[in-house]
Write a protein that holds these residues in place. Structure first.
Motif, PDB file in Angstrom:
ATOM      1  N   ASN A   1     -35.152 -92.568 -85.150  1.00 25.04           N
ATOM      2  CA  ASN A   1     -35.742 -93.646 -85.946  1.00 25.04           C
ATOM      3  C   ASN A   1     -34.691 -94.423 -86.735  1.00 25.04           C
ATOM      4  O   ASN A   1     -34.991 -95.047 -87.741  1.00 25.04           O
ATOM      5  CB  ASN A   1     -36.791 -93.104 -86.913  1.00 25.04           C
ATOM      6  CG  ASN A   1     -38.041 -92.620 -86.220  1.00 25.04           C
ATOM      7  OD1 ASN A   1     -38.131 -91.452 -85.851  1.00 25.04           O
ATOM      8  ND2 ASN A   1     -39.006 -93.493 -86.023  1.00 25.04           N
TER       9      ASN A   1
ATOM     10  N   PRO B   1     -44.139-101.407 -86.720  1.00 24.34           N
ATOM     11  CA  PRO B   1     -45.573-101.292 -86.414  1.00 24.34           C
ATOM     12  C   PRO B   1     -45.857-100.990 -84.944  1.00 24.34           C
ATOM     13  O   PRO B   1     -46.983-100.616 -84.597  1.00 24.34           O
ATOM     14  CB  PRO B   1     -46.126-102.673 -86.806  1.00 24.34           C
ATOM     15  CG  PRO B   1     -44.947-103.595 -86.724  1.00 24.34           C
ATOM     16  CD  PRO B   1     -43.765-102.778 -87.116  1.00 24.34           C
ATOM     17  N   LYS B   2     -44.858-101.138 -84.074  1.00 21.89           N
ATOM     18  CA  LYS B   2     -45.058-100.869 -82.653  1.00 21.89           C
ATOM     19  C   LYS B   2     -44.815 -99.406 -82.287  1.00 21.89           C
ATOM     20  O   LYS B   2     -44.950 -99.027 -81.129  1.00 21.89           O
ATOM     21  CB  LYS B   2     -44.126-101.758 -81.822  1.00 21.89           C
ATOM     22  CG  LYS B   2     -44.380-103.245 -81.992  1.00 21.89           C
ATOM     23  CD  LYS B   2     -43.407-104.069 -81.162  1.00 21.89           C
ATOM     24  CE  LYS B   2     -43.647-105.568 -81.342  1.00 21.89           C
ATOM     25  NZ  LYS B   2     -42.666-106.364 -80.543  1.00 21.89           N
ATOM     26  N   ARG B   3     -44.432 -98.602 -83.297  1.00 20.27           N
ATOM     27  CA  ARG B   3     -44.158 -97.197 -83.042  1.00 20.27           C
ATOM     28  C   ARG B   3     -45.133 -96.304 -83.796  1.00 20.27           C
ATOM     29  O   ARG B   3     -45.624 -96.661 -84.870  1.00 20.27           O
ATOM     30  CB  ARG B   3     -42.729 -96.826 -83.459  1.00 20.27           C
ATOM     31  CG  ARG B   3     -41.644 -97.603 -82.790  1.00 20.27           C
ATOM     32  CD  ARG B   3     -40.271 -97.092 -83.159  1.00 20.27           C
ATOM     33  NE  ARG B   3     -39.999 -95.791 -82.553  1.00 20.27           N
ATOM     34  CZ  ARG B   3     -38.835 -95.158 -82.670  1.00 20.27           C
ATOM     35  NH1 ARG B   3     -37.860 -95.687 -83.378  1.00 20.27           N
ATOM     36  NH2 ARG B   3     -38.650 -93.990 -82.089  1.00 20.27           N
ATOM     37  N   ILE B   4     -45.415 -95.154 -83.241  1.00 19.12           N
ATOM     38  CA  ILE B   4     -46.168 -94.108 -83.926  1.00 19.12           C
ATOM     39  C   ILE B   4     -45.192 -92.967 -84.182  1.00 19.12           C
ATOM     40  O   ILE B   4     -44.738 -92.316 -83.234  1.00 19.12           O
ATOM     41  CB  ILE B   4     -47.364 -93.628 -83.089  1.00 19.12           C
ATOM     42  CG1 ILE B   4     -48.345 -94.784 -82.854  1.00 19.12           C
ATOM     43  CG2 ILE B   4     -48.079 -92.476 -83.806  1.00 19.12           C
ATOM     44  CD1 ILE B   4     -49.512 -94.418 -81.962  1.00 19.12           C
ATOM     45  N   LYS B   5     -44.847 -92.794 -85.443  1.00 18.47           N
ATOM     46  CA  LYS B   5     -43.871 -91.780 -85.846  1.00 18.47           C
ATOM     47  C   LYS B   5     -42.576 -91.966 -85.059  1.00 18.47           C
ATOM     48  O   LYS B   5     -41.942 -93.000 -85.141  1.00 18.47           O
ATOM     49  CB  LYS B   5     -44.476 -90.389 -85.711  1.00 18.47           C
ATOM     50  CG  LYS B   5     -45.685 -90.177 -86.634  1.00 18.47           C
ATOM     51  CD  LYS B   5     -46.244 -88.787 -86.556  1.00 18.47           C
ATOM     52  CE  LYS B   5     -47.401 -88.638 -87.538  1.00 18.47           C
ATOM     53  NZ  LYS B   5     -48.010 -87.289 -87.476  1.00 18.47           N
ATOM     54  N   CYS B   6     -42.183 -90.974 -84.249  1.00 19.92           N
ATOM     55  CA  CYS B   6     -40.924 -91.091 -83.520  1.00 19.92           C
ATOM     56  C   CYS B   6     -41.149 -91.445 -82.054  1.00 19.92           C
ATOM     57  O   CYS B   6     -40.233 -91.372 -81.235  1.00 19.92           O
ATOM     58  CB  CYS B   6     -40.114 -89.803 -83.621  1.00 19.92           C
ATOM     59  SG  CYS B   6     -40.933 -88.359 -82.960  1.00 19.92           S
ATOM     60  N   GLY B   7     -42.375 -91.856 -81.715  1.00 23.58           N
ATOM     61  CA  GLY B   7     -42.669 -92.242 -80.338  1.00 23.58           C
ATOM     62  C   GLY B   7     -42.067 -93.588 -80.002  1.00 23.58           C
ATOM     63  O   GLY B   7     -41.698 -94.366 -80.885  1.00 23.58           O
TER      64      GLY B   7
ATOM     65  N   THR C   1     -42.011 -94.572 -90.388  1.00 23.77           N
ATOM     66  CA  THR C   1     -41.496 -95.693 -89.610  1.00 23.77           C
ATOM     67  C   THR C   1     -42.016 -97.021 -90.145  1.00 23.77           C
ATOM     68  O   THR C   1     -43.188 -97.146 -90.513  1.00 23.77           O
ATOM     69  CB  THR C   1     -41.842 -95.551 -88.120  1.00 23.77           C
ATOM     70  OG1 THR C   1     -41.295 -96.691 -87.416  1.00 23.77           O
ATOM     71  CG2 THR C   1     -43.338 -95.504 -87.878  1.00 23.77           C
TER      72      THR C   1
ATOM     73  N   GLY D   1     -45.949 -96.947 -76.903  1.00 23.94           N
ATOM     74  CA  GLY D   1     -46.522 -95.680 -76.461  1.00 23.94           C
ATOM     75  C   GLY D   1     -45.649 -94.970 -75.441  1.00 23.94           C
ATOM     76  O   GLY D   1     -44.675 -95.520 -74.929  1.00 23.94           O
ATOM     77  N   ASN D   2     -46.022 -93.749 -75.135  1.00 19.00           N
ATOM     78  CA  ASN D   2     -45.245 -92.934 -74.209  1.00 19.00           C
ATOM     79  C   ASN D   2     -45.280 -93.490 -72.791  1.00 19.00           C
ATOM     80  O   ASN D   2     -46.307 -94.000 -72.327  1.00 19.00           O
ATOM     81  CB  ASN D   2     -45.771 -91.498 -74.188  1.00 19.00           C
ATOM     82  CG  ASN D   2     -45.491 -90.768 -75.482  1.00 19.00           C
ATOM     83  OD1 ASN D   2     -44.657 -91.194 -76.270  1.00 19.00           O
ATOM     84  ND2 ASN D   2     -46.185 -89.662 -75.702  1.00 19.00           N
TER      85      ASN D   2
ATOM     86  N   GLU E   1     -41.703 -97.556 -78.640  1.00 16.72           N
ATOM     87  CA  GLU E   1     -42.525 -98.757 -78.792  1.00 16.72           C
ATOM     88  C   GLU E   1     -43.492 -98.874 -77.613  1.00 16.72           C
ATOM     89  O   GLU E   1     -43.111 -98.685 -76.465  1.00 16.72           O
ATOM     90  CB  GLU E   1     -41.639-100.006 -78.842  1.00 16.72           C
ATOM     91  CG  GLU E   1     -40.889-100.182 -80.143  1.00 16.72           C
ATOM     92  CD  GLU E   1     -40.235-101.551 -80.245  1.00 16.72           C
ATOM     93  OE1 GLU E   1     -40.549-102.405 -79.390  1.00 16.72           O
ATOM     94  OE2 GLU E   1     -39.431-101.776 -81.154  1.00 16.72           O
TER      95      GLU E   1
END
Length: 255
Positions: free
Chosen positions: A177, A226-232, A223, A236-237, A234
């Motif tokens: 991050n 806004p395009k990321r969830i935690k350490c995922g 984070t 999504g997976n 941009e």
């Protein structure tokens, strides 16, 4: 030759400590391993844990065998620093030494070794920029410059209103991050102390965080992308989307 170098170094250190405490620079990496008395930082100034923190001291000590009280030195120093507005005067270190029944030098050794302990005044909001390689590659120097320029201070200085100071920290342990900062909030003493990480920051975002803190707001940590969830990643997976297969075991009897 060595005598001249030693004399020059001592002169540099003395010049650092002749500045007002709030203006002490941290540019000399070992300067704060030394102590020179100042009006607000000398051994004969009274210091003791507050009544509210006395119960916390007892709780911390209860985690250790009675003959290993000295093991509590780091959490007790941390508590003392929170109570004292984010920095450790020598009298607070002496108070910790008394609690754990060791010579004061044993506490000084710890307080001067770990960068988490501040030997000079910091702001009510102490902003630390991660300077490790992944963050540096991702622009941490620009992050630090944005903070220093916006606040009108140098690294290690405190703003005139006493609200902010900026330092460097390595490593914050969330390289995926990068770049990131942390905010140590001493504005409400040890009772309201928080230590939050702000990840995926930009120069514009850290200025925005500062201004929210100035207004007394609590900006959301984690984070800032806004395009990321935690350490995922941009969006999504992209891999490992299914359920993992269970481990397969061989039938040893059939072998």
């Amino acid at each position: 030759m060595l005598a001249r170098l030693a004399a020059k170094r001592l002169l540099e250190i003395r010049q650092v400590f002749r500045q007002p405490t709030s203006q002490v620079t941290r540019s000399l990496s070992t300067a704060l391993n030394y102590h020179l008395d100042s009006p607000d930082n000398k051994p004969d100034l009274p210091w003791e844990f507050s009544e509210a923190n006395q119960s916390k001291v007892k709780e911390i000590l209860s985690y250790y065998p009675s003959n290993y009280k000295q093991s509590a030195v780091i959490p007790l120093l941390d508590l003392a620093q929170q109570q004292h507005g984010g920095w450790l005067p020598v009298s607070a270190m002496n108070a910790v030494a008394k609690v754990i029944e060791v010579a004061p030098i044993r506490v000084y050794e710890v307080a001067t070794f770990y960068s988490m302990f501040n030997r000079a005044k910091v702001g009510k909001y102490h902003l630390l920029v991660c300077g490790t390689t992944p963050c540096m590659i991702r622009g941490s120097r620009d992050i630090e410059s944005a903070l220093l320029d916006h606040l009108g201070v140098k690294r290690g200085e405190v703003t005139k209103d006493g609200l902010f100071s900026v330092g460097e920290m390595e490593c914050m342990g969330c390289c995926v991050n990068a770049p990131m900062i942390t905010v140590a909030d001493y504005s409400n003493g040890s009772e309201g102390y928080t230590y939050n990480y702000f990840e995926d920051v930009t120069p514009e975002k850290v200025v925005e965080i500062v201004e929210k803190l100035r207004k007394g707001e609590k900006p959301p940590h984690g984070t800032q992308n806004p395009k990321r969830i935690k350490c995922g990643p941009e969006g999504g997976n992209k891999t490992l989307l299914g359920e993992p297969k269970p481990p397969q075991f061989r039938d040893l009897d059939a072998c």
